[in-house]
Design an enzyme around this catalytic site. Structure first.
Site, PDB file in Angstrom:
ATOM      1  N   HIS A   7       4.124 -23.547   3.197  1.00  0.00           N
ATOM      2  CA  HIS A   7       5.203 -22.583   2.935  1.00  0.00           C
ATOM      3  C   HIS A   7       5.200 -21.468   3.966  1.00  0.00           C
ATOM      4  O   HIS A   7       4.225 -21.273   4.695  1.00  0.00           O
ATOM      5  CB  HIS A   7       5.091 -21.990   1.520  1.00  0.00           C
ATOM      6  N   GLU A  43       6.550 -14.294  -7.561  1.00  0.00           N
ATOM      7  CA  GLU A  43       6.985 -15.153  -6.464  1.00  0.00           C
ATOM      8  C   GLU A  43       7.943 -16.235  -6.931  1.00  0.00           C
ATOM      9  O   GLU A  43       7.917 -16.656  -8.089  1.00  0.00           O
ATOM     10  CB  GLU A  43       5.783 -15.803  -5.792  1.00  0.00           C
ATOM     11  N   GLN A  60       8.457 -19.202   0.242  1.00  0.00           N
ATOM     12  CA  GLN A  60       7.840 -18.456  -0.862  1.00  0.00           C
ATOM     13  C   GLN A  60       8.318 -17.010  -0.772  1.00  0.00           C
ATOM     14  O   GLN A  60       7.960 -16.292   0.165  1.00  0.00           O
ATOM     15  CB  GLN A  60       6.319 -18.517  -0.744  1.00  0.00           C
ATOM     16  N   HIS A  84       3.637 -14.229   5.959  1.00  0.00           N
ATOM     17  CA  HIS A  84       2.565 -15.155   6.360  1.00  0.00           C
ATOM     18  C   HIS A  84       3.091 -16.574   6.470  1.00  0.00           C
ATOM     19  O   HIS A  84       4.182 -16.883   5.983  1.00  0.00           O
ATOM     20  CB  HIS A  84       1.393 -15.099   5.377  1.00  0.00           C
ATOM     21  N   GLU A 134      -2.464 -18.763   5.951  1.00  0.00           N
ATOM     22  CA  GLU A 134      -3.029 -19.230   4.682  1.00  0.00           C
ATOM     23  C   GLU A 134      -3.287 -20.731   4.777  1.00  0.00           C
ATOM     24  O   GLU A 134      -2.530 -21.446   5.449  1.00  0.00           O
ATOM     25  CB  GLU A 134      -2.019 -18.927   3.562  1.00  0.00           C
TER      26      GLU A 134
HETATM   27  C1  MC0 Z   1      -1.789  -6.775   7.606  1.00  0.00           C
HETATM   28  N1  MC0 Z   1      -1.704  -6.968   8.929  1.00  0.00           N
HETATM   29  C2  MC0 Z   1      -0.907  -8.000   9.174  1.00  0.00           C
HETATM   30  C3  MC0 Z   1      -0.474  -8.466   7.909  1.00  0.00           C
HETATM   31  N2  MC0 Z   1      -1.050  -7.693   6.959  1.00  0.00           N
HETATM   32  N3  MC0 Z   1      -0.519  -8.579  10.333  1.00  0.00           N
HETATM   33  C4  MC0 Z   1       0.316  -9.628  10.239  1.00  0.00           C
HETATM   34  N4  MC0 Z   1       0.790 -10.114   9.052  1.00  0.00           N
HETATM   35  C5  MC0 Z   1       0.420  -9.562   7.873  1.00  0.00           C
HETATM   36  N5  MC0 Z   1       0.882 -10.044   6.730  1.00  0.00           N
HETATM   37  C6  MC0 Z   1      -2.338  -6.148   9.977  1.00  0.00           C
HETATM   38  C7  MC0 Z   1      -1.948  -4.696   9.810  1.00  0.00           C
HETATM   39  O1  MC0 Z   1      -0.733  -4.419  10.456  1.00  0.00           O
HETATM   40  C8  MC0 Z   1      -3.107  -3.974  10.454  1.00  0.00           C
HETATM   41  O2  MC0 Z   1      -2.958  -3.957  11.842  1.00  0.00           O
HETATM   42  C9  MC0 Z   1      -4.293  -4.862  10.091  1.00  0.00           C
HETATM   43  O3  MC0 Z   1      -3.754  -6.165   9.796  1.00  0.00           O
HETATM   44  C10 MC0 Z   1      -5.036  -4.370   8.862  1.00  0.00           C
HETATM   45  O4  MC0 Z   1      -4.094  -4.264   7.815  1.00  0.00           O
HETATM   46  P1  MC0 Z   1      -4.073  -3.166   6.671  1.00  0.00           P
HETATM   47  O5  MC0 Z   1      -2.689  -2.985   6.243  1.00  0.00           O
HETATM   48  O6  MC0 Z   1      -4.889  -1.985   7.079  1.00  0.00           O
HETATM   49  O7  MC0 Z   1      -4.717  -3.841   5.440  1.00  0.00           O
HETATM   50  P2  MC0 Z   1      -6.118  -4.443   5.086  1.00  0.00           P
HETATM   51  O8  MC0 Z   1      -7.059  -4.538   6.243  1.00  0.00           O
HETATM   52  O9  MC0 Z   1      -6.568  -3.748   3.868  1.00  0.00           O
HETATM   53  O10 MC0 Z   1      -5.643  -5.910   4.691  1.00  0.00           O
HETATM   54  C11 MC0 Z   1      -5.129  -6.832   5.593  1.00  0.00           C
HETATM   55  C12 MC0 Z   1      -5.476  -8.218   5.057  1.00  0.00           C
HETATM   56  C13 MC0 Z   1      -4.900  -8.311   3.642  1.00  0.00           C
HETATM   57  C14 MC0 Z   1      -4.851  -9.270   5.986  1.00  0.00           C
HETATM   58  C15 MC0 Z   1      -7.005  -8.385   5.051  1.00  0.00           C
HETATM   59  O11 MC0 Z   1      -3.487  -8.125   3.685  1.00  0.00           O
HETATM   60  C16 MC0 Z   1      -5.199  -9.593   2.919  1.00  0.00           C
HETATM   61  O12 MC0 Z   1      -6.287  -9.768   2.370  1.00  0.00           O
HETATM   62  N6  MC0 Z   1      -4.233 -10.562   2.874  1.00  0.00           N
HETATM   63  C17 MC0 Z   1      -4.450 -11.832   2.214  1.00  0.00           C
HETATM   64  C18 MC0 Z   1      -3.895 -11.831   0.812  1.00  0.00           C
HETATM   65  C19 MC0 Z   1      -2.396 -11.642   0.757  1.00  0.00           C
HETATM   66  O13 MC0 Z   1      -1.772 -11.195   1.704  1.00  0.00           O
HETATM   67  N7  MC0 Z   1      -1.806 -11.942  -0.438  1.00  0.00           N
HETATM   68  C20 MC0 Z   1      -0.380 -11.827  -0.683  1.00  0.00           C
HETATM   69  C21 MC0 Z   1       0.257 -13.144  -0.710  1.00  0.00           C
HETATM   70  P3  MC0 Z   1      -3.089  -2.611  12.716  1.00  0.00           P
HETATM   71  O14 MC0 Z   1      -2.830  -3.047  14.119  1.00  0.00           O
HETATM   72  O15 MC0 Z   1      -2.081  -1.668  12.146  1.00  0.00           O
HETATM   73  O16 MC0 Z   1      -4.510  -2.175  12.481  1.00  0.00           O
HETATM   74  S1  MC0 Z   1      -0.273 -14.056  -2.087  1.00  0.00           S
HETATM   75  C22 MC0 Z   1       0.172 -15.657  -1.791  1.00  0.00           C
HETATM   76  O17 MC0 Z   1       0.762 -15.937  -0.806  1.00  0.00           O
HETATM   77  C23 MC0 Z   1      -0.257 -16.655  -2.856  1.00  0.00           C
HETATM   78  C24 MC0 Z   1       0.248 -16.254  -4.192  1.00  0.00           C
HETATM   79  C25 MC0 Z   1       0.146 -18.097  -2.537  1.00  0.00           C
HETATM   80  O18 MC0 Z   1       0.539 -18.402  -1.408  1.00  0.00           O
HETATM   81  O19 MC0 Z   1       0.049 -18.952  -3.435  1.00  0.00           O
END
Ligand code: MC0
Length: 146
Positions: A7, A43, A60, A84, A134
């Site tokens: 997705h 979602e 998604q 993503h 992902e």
């Molecule tokens: C954050 N960053 C991204 C981003 N999110 N870059 C590209 N795409 C994204 N989606 C970048 C920020 O701009 C920042 O860059 C750096 O990563 C750190 O981000 P932050 O905002 O300070 O946040 P953190 O470090 O607390 O978290 C970032 C992290 C987090 C990726 C670790 O978002 C995470 O754990 N994501 C995985 C879970 C998730 O997103 N779940 C939602 C979908 P700079 O340069 O400004 O430092 S759930 C889903 O999809 C499920 C239900 C499913 O598929 O079934």
């Protein structure tokens, strides 16, 4: 082995309005919807096509359910858009271990629950040229009762 695009995750402020846009503009219908409290999202999965490995590809649409969720944080910073990309695999554990061995940060120690009972993990966007990535293993398809 990654065998398909499972997705593309799209962050939005208003899920119902965004679903209606995709229905009215492209004719895509909601295949499945759910709330994932752990991830802090509501979602809708819009099925785009079946794939040659027996899986499928979806859009998604994601609306945050709480202000401290990753999607809410991302929306506040970037506004709506592609959040993503998710690749499908028959074995998320093996692929995550393999990719970790190549020096990419895998965000979860163990895969967690994703959409439709799937098992998911994420790769850090900073290790993937700016793309939050992902990995998904779909839930097994239940065989019909005999
Ligand atoms: C954050 N960053 C991204 C981003 N999110 N870059 C590209 N795409 C994204 N989606 C970048 C920020 O701009 C920042 O860059 C750096 O990563 C750190 O981000 P932050 O905002 O300070 O946040 P953190 O470090 O607390 O978290 C970032 C992290 C987090 C990726 C670790 O978002 C995470 O754990 N994501 C995985 C879970 C998730 O997103 N779940 C939602 C979908 P700079 O340069 O400004 O430092 S759930 C889903 O999809 C499920 C239900 C499913 O598929 O079934």
């Amino acid at each position: 082995m990654l065998t398909r695009i499972d997705h593309i995750g799209i962050a939005c402020f208003d899920l119902d309005k965004t679903v209606e846009f995709y229905r009215a503009t492209y004719g895509f219908e909601v295949f499945h919807s759910e709330v994932n409290e752990e991830q802090g999202v509501r979602e809708a999965m819009l099925k785009i096509n079946d794939t040659s490995d027996g899986g499928a590809s979806y859009l998604q649409l994601l609306e945050p359910t709480r202000e401290d969720s990753t999607v809410a944080k991302w929306l506040a910073k970037n506004g709506e858009g592609v959040h993503h990309i998710a690749f499908g695999t028959a074995d998320v554990d093996a692929d995550a271990a393999d990719i970790k061995g190549k020096g990419v940060r895998v965000l979860y120690e163990e895969p967690r629950r994703g959409s439709m009972g799937s098992r998911i993990t994420f790769l850090h966007p900073k290790d993937c040229h700016g793309v939050l990535t992902e990995l998904v293993t779909s839930a097994p398809v239940e065989s019909p009762e005999h």
